[in-house]
Enzyme design. Structure first.
Site, PDB file in Angstrom:
ATOM      1  N   GLN A 186      -5.893  41.356  56.009  1.00 64.79           N
ATOM      2  CA  GLN A 186      -6.867  40.564  56.228  1.00 64.79           C
ATOM      3  C   GLN A 186      -7.431  40.819  57.486  1.00 64.79           C
ATOM      4  O   GLN A 186      -6.477  40.355  58.806  1.00 64.79           O
ATOM      5  CB  GLN A 186      -6.861  39.149  55.785  1.00 64.79           C
ATOM      6  CG  GLN A 186      -8.164  38.520  55.874  1.00 64.79           C
ATOM      7  CD  GLN A 186      -9.422  38.741  55.302  1.00 64.79           C
ATOM      8  OE1 GLN A 186      -9.068  39.069  53.755  1.00 64.79           O
ATOM      9  NE2 GLN A 186     -10.472  38.852  55.630  1.00 64.79           N
TER      10      GLN A 186
ATOM     11  N   LYS B 208      -9.856  36.048  46.895  1.00 67.60           N
ATOM     12  CA  LYS B 208      -9.353  37.243  46.448  1.00 67.60           C
ATOM     13  C   LYS B 208      -8.093  37.256  45.528  1.00 67.60           C
ATOM     14  O   LYS B 208      -8.044  37.807  44.421  1.00 67.60           O
ATOM     15  CB  LYS B 208      -8.962  38.343  47.797  1.00 67.60           C
ATOM     16  CG  LYS B 208     -10.237  38.747  48.478  1.00 67.60           C
ATOM     17  CD  LYS B 208      -9.913  39.537  49.937  1.00 67.60           C
ATOM     18  CE  LYS B 208     -11.160  39.876  50.696  1.00 67.60           C
ATOM     19  NZ  LYS B 208     -10.759  40.140  51.960  1.00 67.60           N
TER      20      LYS B 208
ATOM     21  N   ASP C 251      -8.867  48.649  50.683  1.00 69.26           N
ATOM     22  CA  ASP C 251     -10.122  48.419  51.412  1.00 69.26           C
ATOM     23  C   ASP C 251     -10.866  49.564  51.906  1.00 69.26           C
ATOM     24  O   ASP C 251     -12.029  49.600  52.396  1.00 69.26           O
ATOM     25  CB  ASP C 251      -9.848  47.448  52.705  1.00 69.26           C
ATOM     26  CG  ASP C 251      -9.894  46.253  52.764  1.00 69.26           C
ATOM     27  OD1 ASP C 251     -10.668  45.631  51.759  1.00 69.26           O
ATOM     28  OD2 ASP C 251      -9.151  45.460  53.500  1.00 69.26           O
TER      29      ASP C 251
END
Ligand code: NDP
Length: 305
Positions: A96, A52, A119
């Site tokens: 994460q 990412k 997200d």
């Protein structure tokens, strides 16, 4: 012959569009920024996060990696998140997952500002999506819509059957398909006679987490199959069940002792009109949509359309 829906290619298209938009925003003095919080030493998480961060650099976004130790407390994590919420140079915050068990994951995800929730996991964004308001949609479901649209697969009026009702894939995918005017059915582990429902699908989305669960008997000939599942198989018998006679897969399996299979038995793809392979289907879209969401968050926060 069914059409292979090439997620790598579609992801590259989206990334190049994001890159162009980042360059355009730069002329206005705006550089979208993503903060990635990686707790501890989980090997898979490290790979995901480094991909990412690398993609941010490729596309011209600012990124920052924050790496608290595995012993971090919920309170300390909340302080990290609050500080990122307050920073003007950070448009997206990514925590994460999975987090260590002693940490309250839900409390942390809820603490991320909904406007920086790239997200798309925050309940406020789930509500905004349901209400059809501008929102940051979860990356994988948003990627599914991009695959369908960019492959000219008609969604309006189609019967879309989504197997799986998780908050991060199944439910939001169903909601986004509904907004695109599909007739949507959501299935789960308590659904009776699942095959009779999946056989009605013009668009079948499998987000279950069980290797090769959707068998050819469960697919209507001509359906579009979106296989979200990512399952690593190491057992020879299971490998042969799905990939016997597939030379390329044989080579991977022999070299690595493992291969990936989706939630759809690959034999079912032959019945479809179009399908996403695993790997190389939905997976690559997830990072592309994260980048797109970060740029979108930067614009939404500044009131730019
Ligand atoms: P979850 O485990 O959170 O959800 C699985 C869903 O499948 C649940 O709703 C469950 O039903 C349903 N299910 C389980 N067994 C059955 C069954 N026998 N019949 C019908 N439904 C069943 O998984 P996720 O949604 O997080 O992920 C799904 C898959 O997608 C996984 O393989 C995951 O690895 C993959 N994934 C891929 C991503 C990508 O980038 N491509 C990103 C995220 C996930 P119930 O609610 O009743 O328990």
């Amino acid at each position: 012959m069914p059409t292979l829906l090439d997620g790598v290619k579609i992801s590259a298209q989206i990334k190049s569009e994001v890159k162009a938009e980042v360059a355009r925003l730069a002329t206005q003095g705006i550089r979208p920024g993503l903060a990635a919080v990686l707790v501890g030493e989980v090997a898979a998480s490290k790979i995901y996060v480094s991909n990412k961060v690398k993609t941010c650099a490729e596309l011209g976004l600012y990124s920052e990696l924050i790496t608290p130790s595995a012993s971090v407390t919920t309170e300390e994590m909340l302080d990290v998140i609050r500080a990122l919420n307050d920073r003007d140079d950070i448009d997206g915050i990514l925590i994460q997952l999975p987090l260590p068990k002693h940490v309250d994951t839900k409390a942390l995800l809820d603490a991320v500002s909904a406007d920086k929730d790239v997200d798309g996991f925050h309940p406020i964004n789930a509500g905004r999506i349901q209400a059809g308001r501008p929102a940051l949609a979860p990356c994988t479901p948003a990627g599914i819509i991009e695959i369908l649209k960019r492959s000219d697969i008609p969604i309006a009026g189609a019967h879309a059957v989504v197997v799986g009702r998780s908050d991060i894939v199944g439910k939001p995918a169903a909601m986004l398909l509904l907004h695109e005017h599909a007739t949507v059915t959501i299935c789960h582990s308590k659904t009776r006679d699942l095959a009779s429902v999946t056989r009605q699908a013009d668009i079948l989305v499998a987000a279950i987490g069980r290797a090769g669960f959707i068998t050819p008997e469960m697919v209507k000939p001509g359906a579009t199959i979106i296989d979200v599942g990512i399952n690593r198989i190491t057992d020879r018998a299971e490998f042969e069940k799905f990939f016997l006679g597939n030379t390329k897969r044989e080579e991977t399996f022999a070299a690595k002792g493992a291969t990936l299979v989706g939630d759809v038995d690959p034999h079912a793809f032959a019945l479809s009109s179009a399908y996403t392979p695993v790997p190389g289907g939905v997976g690559p879209l997830t990072i592309a949509m994260l980048m797109a969401n970060t740029v979108r968050a930067a614009k939404l926060r500044r009131g730019i359309a």
